[in-house]
Each structure stands twice: as structure tokens, then as C-alpha cells.
Design an enzyme around this catalytic site. Structure first.
Site, PDB file in Angstrom:
ATOM      1  N   LYS A 207      -1.660  -1.546  -3.947  1.00  9.13           N
ATOM      2  CA  LYS A 207      -2.593  -0.498  -3.810  1.00  9.13           C
ATOM      3  C   LYS A 207      -1.706   0.835  -4.129  1.00  9.13           C
ATOM      4  O   LYS A 207      -1.158   1.248  -3.003  1.00  9.13           O
ATOM      5  CB  LYS A 207      -3.390  -0.175  -2.463  1.00  9.13           C
ATOM      6  CG  LYS A 207      -4.317   1.008  -2.410  1.00  9.13           C
ATOM      7  CD  LYS A 207      -5.057   1.090  -1.231  1.00  9.13           C
ATOM      8  CE  LYS A 207      -6.010   2.212  -1.090  1.00  9.13           C
ATOM      9  NZ  LYS A 207      -6.712   2.538  -0.031  1.00  9.13           N
TER      10      LYS A 207
ATOM     11  N   TYR B  32       0.761  -1.257  -0.039  1.00 11.99           N
ATOM     12  CA  TYR B  32      -0.017   0.005  -0.125  1.00 11.99           C
ATOM     13  C   TYR B  32       0.865   1.250   0.043  1.00 11.99           C
ATOM     14  O   TYR B  32       1.457   1.536   0.910  1.00 11.99           O
ATOM     15  CB  TYR B  32      -0.933   0.001   1.179  1.00 11.99           C
ATOM     16  CG  TYR B  32      -1.858   1.134   1.335  1.00 11.99           C
ATOM     17  CD1 TYR B  32      -2.068   2.076   0.449  1.00 11.99           C
ATOM     18  CD2 TYR B  32      -2.578   1.181   2.585  1.00 11.99           C
ATOM     19  CE1 TYR B  32      -2.860   3.131   0.719  1.00 11.99           C
ATOM     20  CE2 TYR B  32      -3.511   2.372   2.945  1.00 11.99           C
ATOM     21  CZ  TYR B  32      -3.547   3.084   1.900  1.00 11.99           C
ATOM     22  OH  TYR B  32      -4.699   4.238   2.133  1.00 11.99           O
TER      23      TYR B  32
END
Length: 290
Positions: free
Chosen positions: A160, A132
Site C-alpha cells: 500500500k 504499508y
């Protein structure tokens, strides 16, 4: 592995405590409206102000309520590698299908430090893991070259990408090929990232418009570019409104306006300012959400 419309779900509070009843209702709202996976305890879920006990309990409640209907991807990141390993292991034991690990924040590790951090967690816990990258909140940018080094690890399955940069997402796609899936971390560039080869979005907007976010992704995957483009442009205004102040303050206010849970956030976050609440309310009326 994890693709489509994935909601970064809010954590509802009531009088300072996690509101488990409302959390279960929010999970049902998501599944009923086509959400492909659920992320509890992410940024939008206020993981940074949950106690360890609360963090585990939120994951447990979501896993129980989902009951294997869609994947549950638990937020387990930390700026301590040892702690990230422990939290990720707990998530696995609680039945999560995967983990979302934000880059270590505040201590600003080098790219080598980031590589070693993620490798250590992936080596320690046999659970599919999503990197992320959100430098606007963490102070460090996980560069595409580092992502490429990590993409060969069998337990690292996706990233992400929340830099807001289509260029950086494209560089990750170019370097990694099919070794790792790229998920948009910003609703307003979901369609461009998917057009470049991304596999979906981890969405804030899906908290209030899950059907529409899911429909955008489905339209793209079905080759209906006209409908995907229409939904992309349609959702821009409401997606931008979710960041009228720091996430998750606006989206919690929005969910509250819809009557689904309290807008309560934990300090140091504060309620949405009155002027911004008025703007958000007007936009939500435009979308016929209230």
C-alpha cells in the site's frame, strides 16, 4: 492476490466501546456496493487506540460477517517486530485472508531495519502480507529499493503506497515488476497509479462512496478510460474532504452524517471542528450523500 477497491473500514464506537452491530452493518454496506476486500484495524479503523482484545474482536466480527464473500485483510502492524508477529498470527487464527503491516513508527528504523522487520514477520507467519508505506504518519519512508528486496518473499504480496508520490509508486513498479502488487494508499491518485501498473486502492473514500470507488477501478480494468477518468475527477473533491483534518476524523463524521454510525473517535483524536463539519456537510450535500 488482493486487487480492486479495498476499503479501510472505520471502527464504529458507541459510548466508548466498539459498536459491533454497526460494524456488521458497515460490512454489509460495503459488500452490497461492490467492494472487493475489507481492511479492519487499519489507520482508518483507529487501530492505535484499540486494546489487544478489541483489535482481535474487530477482526473476528468482520471475518464472521464477511463469511468468505470477499477477502479480509487485517491491520497487524506495530513498531515492535515481536508484537507485529503476534498480532499477525492472531489475525491468521481468526480467519483473516491477509495482513496489512504499517512501517514501524516513532523508532525510525533504517532501511536495513525495515527490511529485517518485514522479513521476520513474513518468515514467522504464513499469511499473505501487504507492506504499508505512509511516511507522513510514521516518520519513515520505505524506499523502492527496500521494497524490491522484500518482494521476492513468497508471503509478501503487495504494498500500500501512501506517500502521495506517483514517482515513488512508479519506482516500486519499475523495480519489482510483477513480483509484488502496488495498491494506491491515496484515493486522489488511484487512477494515475493504476495507469502506471497498480492493481487498485485501499480506500478511505469507499467508506461513504463504495460503489463509485469500485466503479472507477472496474472501468479502468475494463479499458473504459473515459469513464475511469470521469469518476477520478468526480471523486477528487470528496476524497480531499476526507482529509480536511486527520484521518479518520472526517470520514467518521461523514459516515455519521449518512446515519450509518456515530462520529465518535477516541482521544487523542477529537471531533471534527465545527467550521470543518460545516464544510464537509456542504460537500456531502453536493454529492447527494445526505
Amino acid at each position: 492476490m488482493f486487487q480492486g477497491s479495498i476499503v479501510a473500514i472505520v471502527t464504529p464506537f458507541k459510548n466508548g466501546a466498539v459498536d459491533e452491530e454497526k460494524l456488521r452493518e458497515l460490512v454489509e454496506f460495503q459488500i452490497e456496493n461492490g467492494t472487493d476486500a475489507i481492511v479492519p484495524c487499519g489507520t482508518t479503523g483507529e487501530s492505535s487506540t484499540l486494546s489487544y482484545v478489541e483489535h482481535d474482536r474487530v477482526i473476528q466480527v468482520v471475518v464472521e460477517q464477511v463469511n468468505k464473500r470477499v477477502p479480509v485483510i487485517a491491520g497487524t502492524g506495530s513498531n515492535s517486530t515481536h508484537e507485529a508477529i503476534e498480532i499477525t498470527q492472531h489475525a491468521k487464527e481468526l480467519g483473516a485472508d491477509g495482513a496489512l503491516l504499517v512501517t514501524p513508527y516513532y523508532n525510525k528504523p533504517s532501511q536495513e531495519g525495515l527490511f529485517r522487520h518485514y522479513k521476520a514477520v513474513a518468515d514467522a507467519v504464513a499469511l499473505p502480507q501487504i507492506l504499508y508505506n505512509v511516511p507522513g504518519r510514521t516518520g519513515v519512508n520505505l524506499l523502492p529499493e527496500t521494497v524490491a528486496r522484500l518482494s521476492v518473499h513468497q508471503n509478501i504480496v503487495a504494498i500500500k503506497e501512501a506517500t502521495g508520490s506517483l514517482q515513488q509508486a512508479s519506482e516500486v513498479l519499475a523495480l519489482c515488476g510483477d513480483k509484488i502488487d502496488v495498491l494506491s494508499g491515496d484515493d486522489f491518485i488511484t487512477l494515475p497509479i493504476m495507469a502506471a501498473g497498480g492493481k487498485g486502492v485501499i480506500s478511505v473514500t469507499a467508506n461513504i462512496m463504495p460503489k463509485e470507488v469500485s466503479s472507477l477501478v472496474d472501468a479502468f480494468n475494463a479499458g473504459n478510460m473515459e469513464e475511469a477518468r470521469r469518476l477520478h475527477l468526480y471523486l477528487l473533491k470528496i476524497s480531499n474532504a476526507m482529509f480536511i483534518e486527520s484521518n479518520p476524523v472526517p470520514v467518521k463524521a461523514a459516515v455519521s452524517l449518512m446515519g450509518k454510525c456515530s462520529s465518535e473517535v477516541r482521544l487523542p483524536l477529537a471531533p471534527l471542528m465545527e467550521a470543518n463539519l460545516a464544510k464537509l456537510t456542504a460537500i456531502m450535500k453536493e454529492y447527494k450523500l445526505i
